[in-house]
Design an enzyme around this catalytic site. Sequence first.
Site, PDB file in Angstrom:
ATOM      1  N   SER A 655       0.812  -1.215   0.000  1.00  0.00           N
ATOM      2  CA  SER A 655       0.000   0.000   0.000  1.00  0.00           C
ATOM      3  C   SER A 655       0.845   1.264   0.000  1.00  0.00           C
ATOM      4  O   SER A 655       0.308   2.365  -0.182  1.00  0.00           O
ATOM      5  CB  SER A 655      -0.934   0.006   1.214  1.00  0.00           C
ATOM      6  OG  SER A 655      -0.204   0.044   2.418  1.00  0.00           O
ATOM      7  N   LYS A 698      -6.226   4.666   8.132  1.00  0.00           N
ATOM      8  CA  LYS A 698      -5.136   5.488   7.605  1.00  0.00           C
ATOM      9  C   LYS A 698      -5.539   6.960   7.536  1.00  0.00           C
ATOM     10  O   LYS A 698      -4.765   7.852   7.925  1.00  0.00           O
ATOM     11  CB  LYS A 698      -4.725   4.969   6.226  1.00  0.00           C
ATOM     12  CG  LYS A 698      -4.057   3.602   6.267  1.00  0.00           C
ATOM     13  CD  LYS A 698      -3.755   3.088   4.865  1.00  0.00           C
ATOM     14  CE  LYS A 698      -3.041   1.734   4.935  1.00  0.00           C
ATOM     15  NZ  LYS A 698      -2.747   1.191   3.591  1.00  0.00           N
TER      16      LYS A 698
END
Length: 803
Positions: A655, A698
């Site tokens: 990611s 996140k």
Amino acid sequence: MTKKISPLSTDALAPSVAITHVQSCMHNPYPEALPFIGQQRAQSALDFALGMELPGYNVFVMGEAALGRFTMVKDKLEAHSKTRQTPKEWLYVNNYDDHREPIAMFMQAGQSKELADDIDEFLDEVADTFPAAFDNPGYQRKKKSIDRDFDNKYNAALTAVEQLAAEKSVALLEESNLVGFAPVVDGKQLDDNEFAALDEHLQAHFINAIEQLEDALIEALLELPRWKRESSEKLRNLKKSTVEMATKPLLRTLEHKYASHIGVVRYLKDLRTEIVDAVLEWLDDDASSDENKDDFDAKGMLSDFFAPNILVEYKDDDPAPVVYEPNPTFGNIFGKVEYATSQGTLITSYRSIQAGALHRANGGYLIMDAEKVLANPQVWDGLKLSLKTHQIKNDLPYQDNSVGSSFTLKPQLIPLDVKIILLGSRDLYYTIGEYDEEFGELFRVLADFDYYLPSSDKMQYQFITKVQDYASNTLNCTLSAEAFVRLLKFSYRQAEHHTKLSARFADVLELVAEASFYAKQDDVTQIDAEHIDEAVAGKQYRTGQLSENMLSDIQEGHTLIATQGKAVGKVNGLTVLHIGDTAFGTPARITATVYAGADGVIDVEREAELGKSIHSKGVMLLTGYLGNKYAQNFALTLSANIAIEQSYGYIDGDSASLAELCGLISAITQLPINQSLALTGSINQHGEVQAIGGVNEKIEGFFKLCKMRGLTGGQGVIIPHSNRVNLVLDDEIVAAVAAGKFNIYAVESVDEALTLLMDKPAGKLTDGEYPEGSINALALARLAHIANVVNGEDKEDDKEKGE
């Protein structure tokens, strides 16, 4: 030109829940019973397995914890067990031919207890009857007759010898069962002193006479052992007949009662013979020593030798058993034999055989955790062997290793008719299938539990009704419509999806229970939205110390993360940390440096052995992207280092590959990156941005940092466009976005991300060239220059110009 990317609207940041629909569901509970909601695939598999009565159709229930696996399985089995017949009862009785091999016997429901009571009553009668029965006049008269016959023979023999002794002037003496002789002179028996005073001739006469009489006595009593043996045999037969006469009517009654059960009839037949010997050995006053009579438990001895040992028993019309074994050790599954110590030696008997889970579940269903079963290879091998042979294998060689060479049992095996249900994870299921070829033959049905539930109106309806039932029946409280809206959003967040609810319904009920705690503190019986929020905040506070410490380190400057300004080769990536059952997001600075050389793109994390395989793969893709994007007309030659700064633990996942690429292009072009933005996403070699996990955590991690430092309105997060459906953000972030204080962008390509980060058009390839001054044009020129420097072409050009 690259299209302009606008921040996402608040409608895209979280799913909406219609409060009117919630209110309608609350006021009209779901009309059907709801033992479980969702998981239609798993329910269908269980129904199929329960309907298949053939061997091998055992079930592996696959799914993670908190998905309701155990609840659904137990409800299904209990409902189906009511349609099956009550199983047979099993018991062990003594094998009088070989005590090491107890005999297994089955009976119908309720009969085992009745038989045990009858045998117990019979043994009570025996213990009460004996030894008192040997005192009745009839027995004593016959006993005296036997004794008299023996005495007559004995007395007759002595009388003959006594007459012979009288003829020789010798008296026959009998005292304490000892026979002797004494000389007689003038009608008087002589003692030793008087005998010594006789003259030698007379002494010799008496000595010779006594020797002759002793020989005659021996001759007369030569048959004495036979007389004693015959007398003892007659006495024993008398006792046996007495015992048989006393026990025969009692046993005849039992034999008539259980005439239709051949196993019990055989057991009673053996008992008829053995009870006689037991009474003569244990309950005969003549055979028992006086010193042991006080501590002798006659009834206990008889019970240990004759009473049946019931393993499992049922009542009439009981459903088939549904057994869950939480600790599947060998003894808990297959049963065990208990041992006692006697004079330093381990001893046991058929009465010490204990039932295992397979015995209790025989004729029904047994639920176990697959991981615990497989933790002991002996249990797994024994379970497979039992399923293949359709017998409860309690005779395996390693079960009695602990008792060494002591007396052990080998009980007769009991037929097995059970359906096994194993609960386990997805990884465990595929691992077993790969390493054990027999697994697929024995567990042919897979009940696969999904992580998500489709968020239809019907599913929300069932969700609300199920929570209402739990709150009312378990917590004695109610929920407001606003509280249900919060719960539904919590479930969306657990699923990380706009159109799916989490299948971890246990987490929802746990949150309701915790919210009831805060409602009680407010002295109310209705859980409101604020109580749900308090419960969520309380859980985050209890588990959030580490995340707060990390944010504090950033705030204090221990960890370098910028949320304002611009920098070359530096970009804010977003990571998720999973610790225990908690997960939280935190920003991480990613840096890149580029210089002339031919080392390629070096992943510092991989070189330091901190980057795992998937992360390393993501970095390797950067070279493919650069070559495909820019190096079509020259050899891609450069040296670059990429690192996640101040990271000292293992890193996995791809990611960060979008952020790493943007940092690398910034280092190549020397264009600064806006530090007010953080980004996450993976890429492929063609520059398409792909979805990642943990997008909500996140975003929230970077938002908390920006909020701590002060929101400026220019801060924000860049996420993959395909992750829009996964956005279920906290109300605080939604409010900040609505107020223009924070921004969330969704991109589909690397060029879109670069445009946002560098506030400059990325540039689109037209006729083989990028627009002058665009990001891609600058990157292409710099890479071409580095390739020329490394390959020496610039030096040749300079030499030609000099000439």
